[in-house]
Design an enzyme around this catalytic site. Sequence first.
Site, PDB file in Angstrom:
ATOM      1  N   HIS A 133       0.853  -1.184   0.032  1.00 48.83           N
ATOM      2  CA  HIS A 133       0.061   0.050  -0.140  1.00 48.83           C
ATOM      3  C   HIS A 133       0.619   1.210   0.015  1.00 48.83           C
ATOM      4  O   HIS A 133       2.057   1.432   0.750  1.00 48.83           O
ATOM      5  CB  HIS A 133      -0.782   0.146   1.250  1.00 48.83           C
ATOM      6  CG  HIS A 133      -1.642   1.254   1.437  1.00 48.83           C
ATOM      7  ND1 HIS A 133      -1.306   2.282   2.566  1.00 48.83           N
ATOM      8  CD2 HIS A 133      -2.481   1.978   0.575  1.00 48.83           C
ATOM      9  CE1 HIS A 133      -2.241   3.199   2.681  1.00 48.83           C
ATOM     10  NE2 HIS A 133      -2.696   3.307   1.395  1.00 48.83           N
ATOM     11  N   SER A 134       0.359   2.075  -0.907  1.00 47.23           N
ATOM     12  CA  SER A 134       1.195   3.590  -0.769  1.00 47.23           C
ATOM     13  C   SER A 134       2.813   3.301  -0.982  1.00 47.23           C
ATOM     14  O   SER A 134       3.398   2.676  -1.814  1.00 47.23           O
ATOM     15  CB  SER A 134       0.762   4.204   0.269  1.00 47.23           C
ATOM     16  OG  SER A 134       1.177   5.825   0.163  1.00 47.23           O
ATOM     17  N   LEU A 135       3.467   3.662   0.098  1.00 46.95           N
ATOM     18  CA  LEU A 135       4.888   3.644   0.154  1.00 46.95           C
ATOM     19  C   LEU A 135       5.206   1.980  -0.514  1.00 46.95           C
ATOM     20  O   LEU A 135       6.365   1.753  -0.925  1.00 46.95           O
ATOM     21  CB  LEU A 135       5.639   3.994   1.172  1.00 46.95           C
ATOM     22  CG  LEU A 135       7.083   3.426   1.679  1.00 46.95           C
ATOM     23  CD1 LEU A 135       7.947   4.223   0.434  1.00 46.95           C
ATOM     24  CD2 LEU A 135       7.546   4.370   2.916  1.00 46.95           C
ATOM     25  N   GLY A 137       3.852  -0.049  -1.790  1.00 49.80           N
ATOM     26  CA  GLY A 137       3.518  -0.440  -3.413  1.00 49.80           C
ATOM     27  C   GLY A 137       4.754  -0.011  -4.312  1.00 49.80           C
ATOM     28  O   GLY A 137       5.101  -0.616  -4.890  1.00 49.80           O
TER      29      GLY A 137
END
Length: 337
Positions: A133-135, A137
């Site tokens: 998720h986010s970072l 990812g």
Amino acid sequence: MNFALKSLPANYLKFANYFRIQPTLKMSVSSSSSKLEEISIPMPWGHIAGKLRGNTNSEAVLCLHGWQDNCNTFDTLLPMLPPDKFYVLIDLPGHGKSSPYPQGLFYSMYCYVDLVERIRKHFSWSTFNLLGHSLGGNVSTVYSSAFPEYVERLIMIDTFGIHPYSIKKTPDQLRNSIEKYHNYEQDNRPEKEYTYEDAKKRLGTANPTLTERSLDILLERGLEKKENGYYFFSRDFRHTLPNPCYISGTQAPYFIRRITAETLRILADDGFVKIYLNDKTQPLMVELQSCFSDANCHLEEISVPGNHHVHLNTPENCAQQISAFLQRPPVKQTSSI
């Protein structure tokens, strides 16, 4: 069945037209609970903390959280995912219950990629899957480029995979990072203490996309209680300082084109696209998208209702899509038959 495109924000529609993202309806997914086992993995600087679910002999899925979150970010999603996988959820260095890097060292994307390879070696995985998720990812994407032979499937939640910076600003960014780190090392301000409610209020103010329940879930692992009854945030403050090095827009295509893992990108309709996409950033995003198309990664993209923390706040909005992606036969294998 798709929901009406006209219900999306205008800038999202513009993005969807470029990348042919297929929005999907919210789907209900039945969940099954399974107890997670706490782990501590030795590292040269300390340890990496995390949680496990499943049989170690099963197909592995390494789950990486976002910036300043912790591995509890997957607590609501995990029970909805296929039970026949081996899930490893870790706190990145200086997050949750993991050791921070020693003073005098820097955090950067490349350090996180190094960490993923250390985790792979620890479990002796010949291949595995990445869910970030986010970072997390972004870390998963860059690792999949540097070590493409090890990653079977790559799943990104509300991130484009690489967040490039201007190469012209590299010298200034390096100097700014060094100066900020040095200033922090010389700052002897006492650690801030909070009541639980004050800590929750602070986290909620900084992360307005989190629900009340999600705040409690992250704080369960993100706070430590002192003897006086007050709490402090366990994450390393240095994560708020600028990194010394970034991936530039010039470098990004070379990373992306090396990815061979079958890739799923999930974007929340009130998340990354709405926050980041504008007339200035869109040309670069279009270029990066073409790089994914050139790569041998069979990119799939979907949009789901929700905000940046859709996987934590409303996991039923993306669980079915992730489960289907993890369970289907490899596309490359199928196409070769």
